[in-house]
Write a protein that holds these residues in place. Structure first.
Motif, PDB file in Angstrom:
ATOM      1  N   ASP A  10       1.585  54.525  21.198  1.00  0.00           N
ATOM      2  CA  ASP A  10       0.531  55.317  20.559  1.00  0.00           C
ATOM      3  C   ASP A  10       1.091  56.562  19.876  1.00  0.00           C
ATOM      4  OD1 ASP A  10      -1.483  53.553  21.325  1.00  0.00           O
ATOM      5  OD2 ASP A  10      -1.734  54.539  23.266  1.00  0.00           O
ATOM      6  N   THR A  11       1.919  57.313  20.581  1.00  0.00           N
ATOM      7  CA  THR A  11       2.407  58.579  20.037  1.00  0.00           C
ATOM      8  C   THR A  11       3.718  58.451  19.290  1.00  0.00           C
ATOM      9  OG1 THR A  11       3.625  59.096  22.071  1.00  0.00           O
ATOM     10  CG2 THR A  11       1.319  59.785  21.960  1.00  0.00           C
ATOM     11  N   ARG A  12       4.454  57.349  19.524  1.00  0.00           N
ATOM     12  CA  ARG A  12       5.786  57.106  18.957  1.00  0.00           C
ATOM     13  C   ARG A  12       6.824  58.113  19.445  1.00  0.00           C
ATOM     14  NH1 ARG A  12       4.896  54.190  13.139  1.00  0.00           N
ATOM     15  NH2 ARG A  12       2.753  53.503  13.495  1.00  0.00           N
ATOM     16  N   LEU A  13       6.522  58.779  20.544  1.00  0.00           N
ATOM     17  CA  LEU A  13       7.497  59.661  21.165  1.00  0.00           C
ATOM     18  C   LEU A  13       8.502  58.830  21.955  1.00  0.00           C
ATOM     19  CD1 LEU A  13       5.138  62.444  22.558  1.00  0.00           C
ATOM     20  CD2 LEU A  13       6.541  62.565  20.499  1.00  0.00           C
ATOM     21  N   VAL A  14       9.741  59.281  22.005  1.00  0.00           N
ATOM     22  CA  VAL A  14      10.755  58.605  22.803  1.00  0.00           C
ATOM     23  C   VAL A  14      10.519  58.939  24.269  1.00  0.00           C
ATOM     24  CG1 VAL A  14      13.217  58.379  23.277  1.00  0.00           C
ATOM     25  CG2 VAL A  14      12.427  58.664  20.921  1.00  0.00           C
ATOM     26  N   VAL A  15      10.399  57.905  25.085  1.00  0.00           N
ATOM     27  CA  VAL A  15      10.147  58.066  26.513  1.00  0.00           C
ATOM     28  C   VAL A  15      11.454  58.138  27.296  1.00  0.00           C
ATOM     29  CG1 VAL A  15       9.109  57.000  28.554  1.00  0.00           C
ATOM     30  CG2 VAL A  15       7.934  56.889  26.337  1.00  0.00           C
ATOM     31  N   ALA A  16      12.403  57.268  26.961  1.00  0.00           N
ATOM     32  CA  ALA A  16      13.656  57.220  27.701  1.00  0.00           C
ATOM     33  C   ALA A  16      14.712  56.523  26.856  1.00  0.00           C
ATOM     34  CB  ALA A  16      13.475  56.475  29.028  1.00  0.00           C
ATOM     35  N   THR A  17      15.958  56.823  27.152  1.00  0.00           N
ATOM     36  CA  THR A  17      17.090  56.140  26.529  1.00  0.00           C
ATOM     37  C   THR A  17      18.064  55.742  27.624  1.00  0.00           C
ATOM     38  OG1 THR A  17      18.416  58.146  26.202  1.00  0.00           O
ATOM     39  CG2 THR A  17      16.859  57.560  24.450  1.00  0.00           C
ATOM     40  N   ALA A  18      18.838  54.703  27.358  1.00  0.00           N
ATOM     41  CA  ALA A  18      19.825  54.237  28.335  1.00  0.00           C
ATOM     42  C   ALA A  18      21.215  54.661  27.893  1.00  0.00           C
ATOM     43  CB  ALA A  18      19.746  52.716  28.469  1.00  0.00           C
ATOM     44  N   ARG A  19      22.134  54.599  28.830  1.00  0.00           N
ATOM     45  CA  ARG A  19      23.529  54.869  28.484  1.00  0.00           C
ATOM     46  C   ARG A  19      24.028  53.806  27.514  1.00  0.00           C
ATOM     47  NH1 ARG A  19      26.795  58.394  30.550  1.00  0.00           N
ATOM     48  NH2 ARG A  19      26.062  59.779  32.197  1.00  0.00           N
ATOM     49  N   PRO A  20      24.858  54.186  26.552  1.00  0.00           N
ATOM     50  CA  PRO A  20      25.374  53.205  25.585  1.00  0.00           C
ATOM     51  C   PRO A  20      26.178  52.109  26.275  1.00  0.00           C
ATOM     52  CG  PRO A  20      25.801  55.455  24.851  1.00  0.00           C
ATOM     53  CD  PRO A  20      25.334  55.550  26.264  1.00  0.00           C
ATOM     54  N   ALA A  21      26.047  50.894  25.747  1.00  0.00           N
ATOM     55  CA  ALA A  21      26.835  49.752  26.201  1.00  0.00           C
ATOM     56  C   ALA A  21      27.608  49.216  25.003  1.00  0.00           C
ATOM     57  CB  ALA A  21      25.925  48.675  26.781  1.00  0.00           C
ATOM     58  N   PRO A  22      28.694  48.485  25.233  1.00  0.00           N
ATOM     59  CA  PRO A  22      29.430  47.906  24.097  1.00  0.00           C
ATOM     60  C   PRO A  22      28.521  47.100  23.170  1.00  0.00           C
ATOM     61  CG  PRO A  22      30.688  47.671  26.111  1.00  0.00           C
ATOM     62  CD  PRO A  22      29.353  48.211  26.516  1.00  0.00           C
ATOM     63  N   GLY A  23      28.758  47.197  21.877  1.00  0.00           N
ATOM     64  CA  GLY A  23      27.874  46.607  20.889  1.00  0.00           C
ATOM     65  C   GLY A  23      27.857  45.096  20.842  1.00  0.00           C
ATOM     66  N   ASN A  24      28.758  44.431  21.563  1.00  0.00           N
ATOM     67  CA  ASN A  24      28.766  42.966  21.562  1.00  0.00           C
ATOM     68  C   ASN A  24      27.904  42.394  22.683  1.00  0.00           C
ATOM     69  OD1 ASN A  24      30.369  43.729  23.697  1.00  0.00           O
ATOM     70  ND2 ASN A  24      32.087  42.385  23.196  1.00  0.00           N
ATOM     71  N   LYS A  25      27.240  43.237  23.466  1.00  0.00           N
ATOM     72  CA  LYS A  25      26.376  42.757  24.535  1.00  0.00           C
ATOM     73  C   LYS A  25      24.957  42.545  24.021  1.00  0.00           C
ATOM     74  CE  LYS A  25      28.823  44.655  28.534  1.00  0.00           C
ATOM     75  NZ  LYS A  25      28.690  45.434  29.787  1.00  0.00           N
ATOM     76  N   ALA A  26      24.294  41.499  24.516  1.00  0.00           N
ATOM     77  CA  ALA A  26      22.926  41.190  24.109  1.00  0.00           C
ATOM     78  C   ALA A  26      21.950  42.217  24.673  1.00  0.00           C
ATOM     79  CB  ALA A  26      22.551  39.788  24.584  1.00  0.00           C
ATOM     80  N   ASP A  27      20.816  42.376  23.971  1.00  0.00           N
ATOM     81  CA  ASP A  27      19.813  43.353  24.403  1.00  0.00           C
ATOM     82  C   ASP A  27      19.344  43.083  25.830  1.00  0.00           C
ATOM     83  OD1 ASP A  27      19.858  44.849  22.111  1.00  0.00           O
ATOM     84  OD2 ASP A  27      18.172  43.825  21.165  1.00  0.00           O
ATOM     85  N   ALA A  28      19.093  41.822  26.171  1.00  0.00           N
ATOM     86  CA  ALA A  28      18.594  41.506  27.509  1.00  0.00           C
ATOM     87  C   ALA A  28      19.620  41.891  28.577  1.00  0.00           C
ATOM     88  CB  ALA A  28      18.265  40.019  27.603  1.00  0.00           C
ATOM     89  N   GLN A  29      20.886  41.646  28.296  1.00  0.00           N
ATOM     90  CA  GLN A  29      21.941  41.990  29.253  1.00  0.00           C
ATOM     91  C   GLN A  29      22.028  43.494  29.445  1.00  0.00           C
ATOM     92  OE1 GLN A  29      25.815  40.694  27.999  1.00  0.00           O
ATOM     93  NE2 GLN A  29      26.837  41.363  29.880  1.00  0.00           N
ATOM     94  N   VAL A  30      21.949  44.231  28.350  1.00  0.00           N
ATOM     95  CA  VAL A  30      22.009  45.699  28.449  1.00  0.00           C
ATOM     96  C   VAL A  30      20.784  46.230  29.170  1.00  0.00           C
ATOM     97  CG1 VAL A  30      22.178  47.842  27.133  1.00  0.00           C
ATOM     98  CG2 VAL A  30      23.379  45.808  26.335  1.00  0.00           C
ATOM     99  N   TRP A  31      19.605  45.646  28.892  1.00  0.00           N
ATOM    100  CA  TRP A  31      18.366  46.073  29.546  1.00  0.00           C
ATOM    101  C   TRP A  31      18.470  45.925  31.068  1.00  0.00           C
ATOM    102  CZ3 TRP A  31      13.753  48.408  29.271  1.00  0.00           C
ATOM    103  CH2 TRP A  31      12.782  48.068  30.210  1.00  0.00           C
TER     104      TRP A  31
END
Length: 256
Positions: free
Chosen positions: A140-161
């Motif tokens: 609704d507000t488009r505010l950022v709620v949380a961010t995760a620590r960076p992971a290597p860019g070759n990892k899939a989104d589900a794996q990083v999640w």
């Protein structure tokens, strides 16, 4: 040698993308987190407001430290010290949802950020070396709620999640993800099966899902107006601190 930039409305709004009132709120947060303290070292040659401005300008413009020297009238070593000391203090404070907002809708997605430090990066499909950063926003507000620590860019989104710890942060909240988050417990689009087309109701659900989930892509575009997220030269935890600082400034800009 005197600097050019001062913590005044004209310079703040021109070089940081923040209204001056939003910058003052950011300054208040940094001061409350102890940014004004000098510890046992030498006193700072810049007041706190101009040190916060320096970090914000660095995130927004990705000028090199040598290029920032004439703007603030300090040495390259001082610029480096200010960024390292104050960068973490600009970070977005991540809090779990309160009981009265558990019916909110959140959206998660990952974005690739080019980074020079190969210890936190890997060769990916979009960039030579990048990191995958997971970001959650409020739909609704488009505010950022949380961010995760960076992971290597070759990892899939589900794996990083799964390894990010964000799932615990979202307990009791409905979270949307794209098709890359299948079997993660998030709300994802209906998938086409072999020899079976999507039903009309499933097509409509997917269309609505795409319409809502597009908001996180718009947020990524806004975050990457801060050019440090287009080519991060920071090492170690520098990218993590930069993402959280940019998210904080993005939220302040939206809330102003």
């Amino acid at each position: 040698m005197g600097g050019v930039l001062r913590a005044e409305a004209l310079w703040v709004e021109t070089f940081t993308g923040l209204w001056f009132i939003a910058f003052q709120r950011l300054l208040k947060v940094v001061r409350e987190r102890g940014g004004d303290g000098t510890g046992m070292g030498r006193p700072w040659c810049l007041p706190l407001a101009e040190r916060v401005l320096l970090v914000a300008v660095y995130c927004r413009t990705i000028l090199t430290m040598r290029q920032l020297v004439p703007l603030f009238g300090v040495s390259p070593a001082m610029v480096c010290r200010v960024i390292q000391k104050l960068g973490p203090l600009l970070a977005l404070e991540q809090t779990k949802p309160a009981a009265h907002v558990v019916d909110r809708l959140w959206i998660v997605d990952g974005t690739l950020i080019p980074v020079r430090d190969r210890r936190v990066a890997a060769s990916s499909r979009n960039y030579r070396f990048s990191a995958n950063v997971q970001v959650i926003i409020d739909a609704d507000t488009r505010l950022v709620v949380a961010t995760a620590r960076p992971a290597p860019g070759n990892k899939a989104d589900a794996q990083v999640w799964r390894s990010s710890g964000l799932a615990e942060h979202c307990e009791g909240v409905t979270v949307l993800g794209d098709g890359a988050y299948v079997n993660t417990g998030l709300v994802v689009p209906h998938r086409k099966r072999q020899r079976r087309a999507l039903l009309p109701g499933e097509e409509a659900d997917n269309a609505e899902h795409r319409r809502v989930r597009a908001r996180v892509e718009h947020t990524f575009a806004a975050l990457k107006n801060y050019k440090i997220l287009r080519d991060c030269r920071q090492r170690g935890n520098g990218l993590h601190h930069a993402v959280r600082a940019v998210a904080h400034m993005h939220n302040l800009a939206l809330a102003t």
